[in-house]
Design a protein around this motif. Sequence first.
Motif, mmCIF file in Angstrom:
data_model
loop_
_atom_site.group_PDB
_atom_site.id
_atom_site.type_symbol
_atom_site.label_atom_id
_atom_site.label_comp_id
_atom_site.label_asym_id
_atom_site.label_seq_id
_atom_site.Cartn_x
_atom_site.Cartn_y
_atom_site.Cartn_z
ATOM 1 N N LEU A 1 0.688 -1.104 -0.008
ATOM 2 C CA LEU A 1 0.036 0.033 0.092
ATOM 3 C C LEU A 1 0.812 1.257 -0.044
ATOM 4 C CD1 LEU A 1 -2.849 -0.768 2.644
ATOM 5 C CD2 LEU A 1 -3.078 -0.816 0.219
ATOM 6 N N THR A 2 0.597 2.223 -0.720
ATOM 7 C CA THR A 2 1.141 3.446 -0.736
ATOM 8 C C THR A 2 1.267 4.144 0.767
ATOM 9 O OG1 THR A 2 -0.641 4.942 -1.353
ATOM 10 C CG2 THR A 2 0.669 3.847 -2.996
ATOM 11 N N ASP A 3 2.365 4.749 1.000
ATOM 12 C CA ASP A 3 2.653 5.527 2.165
ATOM 13 C C ASP A 3 1.437 6.534 2.620
ATOM 14 O OD1 ASP A 3 5.072 4.084 2.656
ATOM 15 O OD2 ASP A 3 6.323 6.125 1.731
ATOM 16 N N GLY A 4 0.879 6.921 1.601
ATOM 17 C CA GLY A 4 -0.126 7.958 1.803
ATOM 18 C C GLY A 4 -1.831 7.566 1.996
ATOM 19 N N THR A 5 -1.656 6.064 2.033
ATOM 20 C CA THR A 5 -2.859 5.600 2.353
ATOM 21 C C THR A 5 -3.289 5.688 3.679
ATOM 22 O OG1 THR A 5 -2.472 3.801 0.530
ATOM 23 C CG2 THR A 5 -4.149 3.239 2.390
ATOM 24 N N ASP A 6 -4.483 6.258 4.086
ATOM 25 C CA ASP A 6 -5.184 6.550 5.437
ATOM 26 C C ASP A 6 -5.791 4.905 5.815
ATOM 27 O OD1 ASP A 6 -6.175 7.184 7.696
ATOM 28 O OD2 ASP A 6 -7.086 9.024 6.754
ATOM 29 N N THR A 7 -4.930 4.336 6.266
ATOM 30 C CA THR A 7 -5.237 2.945 6.832
ATOM 31 C C THR A 7 -6.345 2.792 7.817
ATOM 32 O OG1 THR A 7 -3.468 2.880 8.607
ATOM 33 C CG2 THR A 7 -3.054 1.883 6.346
ATOM 34 N N ALA A 8 -6.501 3.860 8.785
ATOM 35 C CA ALA A 8 -7.501 3.977 9.875
ATOM 36 C C ALA A 8 -8.843 4.306 9.010
ATOM 37 C CB ALA A 8 -7.419 5.089 10.904
ATOM 38 N N ALA A 9 -8.731 5.083 8.001
ATOM 39 C CA ALA A 9 -10.015 5.757 7.272
ATOM 40 C C ALA A 9 -10.662 4.359 6.514
ATOM 41 C CB ALA A 9 -9.732 6.748 6.330
ATOM 42 N N VAL A 10 -9.652 3.661 5.655
ATOM 43 C CA VAL A 10 -9.882 2.487 4.823
ATOM 44 C C VAL A 10 -10.542 1.410 5.816
ATOM 45 C CG1 VAL A 10 -9.295 0.261 3.574
ATOM 46 C CG2 VAL A 10 -8.297 2.683 3.303
ATOM 47 N N ALA A 11 -10.036 1.213 7.231
ATOM 48 C CA ALA A 11 -10.819 0.410 7.919
ATOM 49 C C ALA A 11 -12.034 0.648 8.557
ATOM 50 C CB ALA A 11 -9.843 0.035 9.417
ATOM 51 N N LEU A 12 -12.146 1.947 8.765
ATOM 52 C CA LEU A 12 -13.443 2.514 9.286
ATOM 53 C C LEU A 12 -14.628 2.246 7.977
ATOM 54 C CD1 LEU A 12 -15.244 4.227 11.052
ATOM 55 C CD2 LEU A 12 -14.322 6.184 10.150
ATOM 56 N N ALA A 13 -14.005 2.738 6.817
ATOM 57 C CA ALA A 13 -15.046 2.448 5.722
ATOM 58 C C ALA A 13 -15.540 1.178 5.386
ATOM 59 C CB ALA A 13 -14.465 2.887 4.267
ATOM 60 N N LEU A 14 -14.676 -0.013 5.826
ATOM 61 C CA LEU A 14 -14.971 -1.267 5.392
ATOM 62 C C LEU A 14 -15.835 -1.730 6.563
ATOM 63 C CD1 LEU A 14 -14.399 -3.652 3.475
ATOM 64 C CD2 LEU A 14 -12.422 -4.326 5.081
ATOM 65 N N VAL A 15 -15.451 -1.629 7.782
ATOM 66 C CA VAL A 15 -16.288 -2.041 9.181
ATOM 67 C C VAL A 15 -17.618 -1.297 8.958
ATOM 68 C CG1 VAL A 15 -16.325 -2.260 11.637
ATOM 69 C CG2 VAL A 15 -14.192 -2.400 10.204
ATOM 70 N N GLY A 16 -17.528 0.124 8.688
ATOM 71 C CA GLY A 16 -18.791 0.762 9.017
ATOM 72 C C GLY A 16 -19.985 0.231 7.716
ATOM 73 N N THR A 17 -19.378 -0.070 6.640
ATOM 74 C CA THR A 17 -20.260 -0.598 5.514
ATOM 75 C C THR A 17 -20.624 -1.973 5.896
ATOM 76 O OG1 THR A 17 -19.145 0.725 3.800
ATOM 77 C CG2 THR A 17 -20.205 -1.371 3.059
ATOM 78 N N ALA A 18 -19.709 -2.889 6.666
ATOM 79 C CA ALA A 18 -20.253 -4.130 7.045
ATOM 80 C C ALA A 18 -21.363 -3.899 7.984
ATOM 81 C CB ALA A 18 -18.917 -4.916 7.452
ATOM 82 N N HIS A 19 -21.256 -3.028 8.955
ATOM 83 C CA HIS A 19 -22.201 -2.815 9.985
ATOM 84 C C HIS A 19 -23.541 -2.429 9.270
ATOM 85 C CE1 HIS A 19 -24.582 -0.260 12.849
ATOM 86 N NE2 HIS A 19 -24.154 -1.100 13.485
ATOM 87 N N HIS A 20 -23.777 -1.406 8.025
ATOM 88 C CA HIS A 20 -24.639 -0.983 7.496
ATOM 89 C C HIS A 20 -25.502 -2.199 6.812
ATOM 90 C CE1 HIS A 20 -27.449 0.990 4.776
ATOM 91 N NE2 HIS A 20 -26.690 0.603 3.781
ATOM 92 N N LEU A 21 -24.561 -2.859 6.236
ATOM 93 C CA LEU A 21 -25.310 -3.985 5.601
ATOM 94 C C LEU A 21 -25.671 -5.152 6.403
ATOM 95 C CD1 LEU A 21 -22.355 -4.927 2.741
ATOM 96 C CD2 LEU A 21 -24.582 -3.711 2.307
ATOM 97 N N LEU A 22 -25.234 -5.363 7.796
ATOM 98 C CA LEU A 22 -25.635 -6.352 8.601
ATOM 99 C C LEU A 22 -27.171 -5.802 9.070
ATOM 100 C CD1 LEU A 22 -22.899 -7.340 11.236
ATOM 101 C CD2 LEU A 22 -24.580 -8.963 9.950
ATOM 102 N N MET A 23 -27.147 -4.380 9.290
ATOM 103 C CA MET A 23 -28.395 -3.860 9.850
ATOM 104 C C MET A 23 -29.658 -3.826 8.912
ATOM 105 S SD MET A 23 -27.771 -3.386 12.945
ATOM 106 C CE MET A 23 -29.054 -2.504 13.496
ATOM 107 N N THR A 24 -29.184 -3.909 7.512
ATOM 108 C CA THR A 24 -30.095 -3.739 6.525
ATOM 109 C C THR A 24 -30.163 -4.950 5.384
ATOM 110 O OG1 THR A 24 -28.584 -2.686 5.009
ATOM 111 C CG2 THR A 24 -29.981 -1.286 6.353
ATOM 112 N N GLY A 25 -29.978 -6.116 6.075
ATOM 113 C CA GLY A 25 -29.749 -7.496 5.324
ATOM 114 C C GLY A 25 -31.101 -7.968 5.239
ATOM 115 N N TRP A 26 -32.431 -7.253 4.888
ATOM 116 C CA TRP A 26 -33.521 -7.821 4.929
ATOM 117 C C TRP A 26 -33.533 -8.594 3.304
ATOM 118 C CZ3 TRP A 26 -33.369 -2.426 6.138
ATOM 119 C CH2 TRP A 26 -33.359 -1.610 5.010
#
Length: 208
Positions: A149-174
Amino acid sequence: MSPRGVAIPDVRERLFDAAERVLAREGPVALTSRAITGEAGCAKGLLHAHFDGLDEFVAELVLNRFARTAQQAEELPGQAGRATVADNLATAALALLNSLDPTVIGLAVTRPAASLRIRQALEAGAPGFTAIQDAITAYLDAEQRLGRLTDGTDTAAVALALVGTAHHLLMTGWSGAPDPREQTQRLVALLVGAGPNNAAATQDVPEK
């Protein structure tokens, strides 16, 4: 049925598995302590011997599945340099999506006492989304040190986006919702696979 007075190994896990089967087969309205113990092949009063009612049981089921996924996520940093970054992230995200059936999440949301117990436990430090996010960040940091990964990659932001999306999909998985696996894979590709600077994220590290 287990004989009276005979200890049942891993009784909590046995009851959790039984509850998930009842929910998958018959839906939330069928989830009672008697249905759970009947499905588990246990004495009728066993659930109340281990939990303070159905609300606590549902809360503990959700927390147990989150903790199990968080434990799996802790192993992710050790995968740095193996397979591809995209594959490893997709595997972690799908494990989170598969940690709980959407029916279980929906049940917890509709039971205020269970939701409160879950929130209080997470605030007190029980393993959950934050632990999974931290593990993914640590993994991405390790990949960054390896140059995948490039040095400029915001790893914390990537993790937040991924986990936040998974949380959203869990909550709306009807029923009828888009396939969360496809959505997750598209997000992972966007986060770490797009652009020439992160081309290494789709390649293995050569063995020395």
